[in-house]
Design a protein around this motif. Structure first.
Motif, mmCIF file in Angstrom:
data_model
loop_
_atom_site.group_PDB
_atom_site.id
_atom_site.type_symbol
_atom_site.label_atom_id
_atom_site.label_comp_id
_atom_site.label_asym_id
_atom_site.label_seq_id
_atom_site.Cartn_x
_atom_site.Cartn_y
_atom_site.Cartn_z
ATOM 1 N N GLY A 239 -102.507 68.234 4.898
ATOM 2 C CA GLY A 239 -102.420 69.566 5.243
ATOM 3 C C GLY A 239 -101.183 70.071 5.589
ATOM 4 N N LEU A 240 -100.447 69.336 6.752
ATOM 5 C CA LEU A 240 -99.163 69.792 7.202
ATOM 6 C C LEU A 240 -98.038 69.640 5.956
ATOM 7 N N TYR A 241 -98.122 68.750 4.874
ATOM 8 C CA TYR A 241 -97.223 68.766 3.865
ATOM 9 C C TYR A 241 -97.623 69.980 2.758
ATOM 10 N N ILE A 242 -98.791 70.244 2.426
ATOM 11 C CA ILE A 242 -98.891 71.172 1.428
ATOM 12 C C ILE A 242 -98.695 72.467 2.222
ATOM 13 N N ALA A 243 -98.872 72.650 3.392
ATOM 14 C CA ALA A 243 -98.446 74.012 4.116
ATOM 15 C C ALA A 243 -96.970 74.160 3.908
ATOM 16 N N VAL A 244 -96.011 73.278 4.290
ATOM 17 C CA VAL A 244 -94.642 73.336 4.394
ATOM 18 C C VAL A 244 -94.251 73.414 2.796
ATOM 19 N N ALA A 245 -94.652 72.695 1.913
ATOM 20 C CA ALA A 245 -94.333 72.566 0.690
ATOM 21 C C ALA A 245 -94.448 74.012 -0.066
ATOM 22 N N SER A 246 -95.639 74.807 0.347
ATOM 23 C CA SER A 246 -95.933 76.067 -0.263
ATOM 24 C C SER A 246 -95.335 77.206 0.206
ATOM 25 N N PHE A 450 -99.409 83.271 7.863
ATOM 26 C CA PHE A 450 -100.822 83.213 8.454
ATOM 27 C C PHE A 450 -101.926 82.917 7.145
ATOM 28 N N GLY A 451 -101.585 83.502 6.007
ATOM 29 C CA GLY A 451 -102.487 83.078 4.824
ATOM 30 C C GLY A 451 -102.762 81.615 4.620
ATOM 31 N N THR A 452 -101.321 81.037 4.708
ATOM 32 C CA THR A 452 -101.046 79.525 4.529
ATOM 33 C C THR A 452 -101.853 78.687 5.520
ATOM 34 N N THR A 453 -101.747 79.068 6.755
ATOM 35 C CA THR A 453 -102.515 78.289 7.778
ATOM 36 C C THR A 453 -104.163 78.506 7.690
ATOM 37 N N PHE A 454 -104.404 79.628 7.244
ATOM 38 C CA PHE A 454 -106.096 79.681 7.436
ATOM 39 C C PHE A 454 -106.325 79.025 6.104
ATOM 40 N N MET A 455 -105.942 79.204 4.820
ATOM 41 C CA MET A 455 -106.325 78.231 3.834
ATOM 42 C C MET A 455 -106.211 76.886 4.018
ATOM 43 N N VAL A 456 -105.195 76.490 4.532
ATOM 44 C CA VAL A 456 -105.077 74.975 4.738
ATOM 45 C C VAL A 456 -106.053 74.173 5.832
ATOM 46 N N VAL A 457 -106.264 75.123 6.814
ATOM 47 C CA VAL A 457 -107.159 74.560 7.713
ATOM 48 C C VAL A 457 -108.612 74.456 7.409
ATOM 49 N N ILE A 458 -109.079 75.522 6.599
ATOM 50 C CA ILE A 458 -110.277 75.595 6.061
ATOM 51 C C ILE A 458 -110.685 74.510 5.049
#
Length: 574
Positions: A239-246, A450-458
């Motif tokens: 989750g952390l990886y895809i958030a940063v990479a995006s 915000f959008g990235t965090t929301f989608m990754v967490v869910i």
């Protein structure tokens, strides 16, 4: 010999489809090599960055592939190899290739915007917002599905008393530990490659040679030293990886990682083809997918067309084509090989997956392999050596690695797309970016973080469910998205006076198949919830989630279809 004939027939048919049907589509739509693409018109150094054709081909192919063309055909093999073979070929040429190519073309003619913006130009603002909501729901499932796949591929397992079998760096690693280690090193290598080629001016050819040598080196290291962590830890790290990479510019991670990973996929396909040829002439393996009792099978329609997914047609492809690839295309003439050609290569990979499971089908049917990816690796490895031999273990590990790399590629591409669409959903037409939003609430909601965090967490929370529960819902939603993407591109082509008749049958067929499947899912979940008879370790909330998700997607899709019909009627009256 049967397997050899199947793959040769598939390659021949796909090549004919590319040369004739793909070229006809390009002519009908008016591909113009002299026209400037959004990568140059809107260059920003973050998302709009022109890429060389080989690099963009690597990104696009790696992103659309993921684990889909391996999981789908293998799971659908219960219907026999002939239906899966025919759907991969016919679906790839006339359904999936059409959607991918059309979505990419429509996007580059609309400033690299998403399918949502394309819908807005022909069907209105309300339809655009409904589509974005629909697409975000699909992307949540994409993230959840592939987080589950990757975490399962990396996770070593636990002992009978629930203790981790290993933790940290380990010698003499298992296949999972090897895959985890190489995948981690691959990310580091991609960043180095991106800096060398985009900031230090190293040419593509020498950089590629060095990159391939480095890939071989990290594979050798990973075969000797592995990495083991708990499943939940892997989910958090992924989750952390895809958030940063995006969030970071595409030249740092997206372009170089996908370009290098494409060589893994090409190598995987070449290894598979060599194995098929060797086994055909030596007789070391037998391709066989025996008929299953029809009474135990679901109806072929719509199940087959939902399950095969990416091997024939996938709505997720339209999001990649109009989300990241259209912003990097350097010339319109490359839209055909990247948009249409990549889909046909993926269909070929679907056929290879079908052959692979046919080699080990008895073991697969008995539940020996934990996932379709493992069955794929075992099937190809069996063509080279007996189970447990050095060559078998090496090839199986390499193929499992390739699958996990592509799943990671799809993951961060999906997260980047989520970021784009989240902003599009909350911004007004006179607000180009989140910084321009006049309302504090919309500025917050449209903020990329915000959008990235929301989608990754869910997505990561849902990734903890059983893969079967997520994949079935993902397949229906994904294929429904394909039907809507076909509708969107057809409506746009009709609006600008281009031929869109080739979209009608694929669009109607995909919408009919997927809406049927979603309605069946709704009734099935209502029945299960009413009975309250849930399996152990099968949370009740998962069934409520599937019910609400399927119902929401069905309603959204029906509304969009009605708006599409109105649009087509208006165009016909003109």
């Amino acid at each position: 010999m049967t397997a050899l004939l199947i793959i040769f027939a598939a390659i021949a048919l796909l090549v004919v489809g590319y040369v004739f049907y793909g070229s006809w589509l390009a002519k009908q739509w008016g591909i113009d090599p002299t026209r400037k693409t959004p990568a140059y018109e809107m260059k920003d150094g973050v998302d709009y960055v022109a890429a060389k054709p080989a690099v963009l081909m690597g990104h696009h192919f790696s992103s659309i592939a993921g684990a889909g063309p391996i999981n789908g055909p293998i799971l659908a093999a219960v219907f026999g190899w002939v239906p899966v073979f025919l759907w991969c070929i016919i679906g790839g040429i006339f359904f999936g290739g059409l959607q991918d190519f059309g979505s990419l073309f429509a996007s580059i003619r609309n400033g690299g915007k998403s399918v949502g913006e394309i819908i807005k130009s022909s069907m209105g603002k309300t339809s655009k917002r409904l589509f974005i909501i629909f697409a975000l729901l699909v992307l949540i499932l994409v993230i959840a599905s592939f987080v589950n796949v990757v975490a399962g591929t990396f996770f070593t397992g636990v002992s009978e008393n629930g203790q981790l079998l290993a933790f940290g760096f380990v010698k003499n690693p298992t296949g999972n530990q090897t895959t985890a280690m190489i995948s981690f090193l691959f990310i580091v290598l991609a960043v180095i490659y991106g800096i060398f080629t985009n900031r230090l001016g190293i040419k593509t050819l020498p950089a590629t040679i060095c990159g391939i040598i480095a890939v071989v080196a990290i594979v050798i290291l990973g075969l000797n030293v592995g990495l083991a962590l708990s499943r939940n830890t892997w989910i958090v790290l992924i989750g952390l990886y895809i958030a940063v990479a995006s969030l970071i510019p595409v030249w740092i991670m997206l372009q170089p990682r996908d370009y290098l990973s494409s060589y893994l996929l090409y190598s995987m396909m070449i290894i598979a083809l060599v194995g098929i040829v060797i086994s055909a002439f030596t007789g070391t393996t037998t391709f066989s997918i025996p008929a299953v009792n029809a009474e135990k099978l679901p109806m072929m329609f719509p199940t087959l067309f939902i399950t095969v997914a990416c091997g024939a047609c996938s709505g997720f492809h339209s999001l990649i084509a109009s989300g990241t690839s259209s912003k990097q295309l350097d010339n319109e003439k490359n839209a055909k090989p990247i948009g249409y050609g990549s889909m046909l290569i993926e269909s070929a990979l679907g056929i290879i997956s079908l052959i692979a499971v046919g080699v080990v089908y008895t073991k697969w049917n008995e539940g020996k392999f934990g996932s379709p990816s493992a069955a794929f690796g075992a099937g190809i490895a069996t063509m080279f050596g007996s189970e447990g031999s050095h060559i078998y273990n090496t090839i199986s590990a390499l193929l499992t690695l390739a699958v996990s790399v592509f799943a990671l590629t799809s993951l961060d591409s999906a997260t980047r797309l989520s970021r784009f669409m989240f902003s599009e959903l909350f911004l007004k037409s006179d607000e180009p970016t989140w910084k321009d939003a006049k309302s504090p609430a919309r500025k917050l909601l449209a903020n990329p973080l915000f959008g990235t965090t929301f989608m990754v967490v869910i997505g990561c929370i849902l990734g903890g469910l059983k893969l079967g529960a997520i994949w079935a819902l993902f397949g229906s939603a994904n294929q429904l998205l394909a039907g809507i993407a076909l509708l969107a591109v057809a409506a746009w082509l009709g609006e600008i006076g281009k031929n869109n008749k080739m979209f009608i049958f694929p669009m109607v067929f995909m919408l009919a198949a997927t809406l049927t499947q979603l309605v069946k899912t709704v009734f099935k979940q209502i029945s299960l919830i009413s009975a309250g008879n849930f399996a152990p370790k099968d949370p009740a909330w998962g069934h409520y989630f599937q019910l609400l998700f399927a119902a929401a997607m069905t309603i959204l899709a029906v509304v969009l279809v009605i708006e599409g019909v109105k649009t087509f009627s208006r165009q016909l009256k003109k």
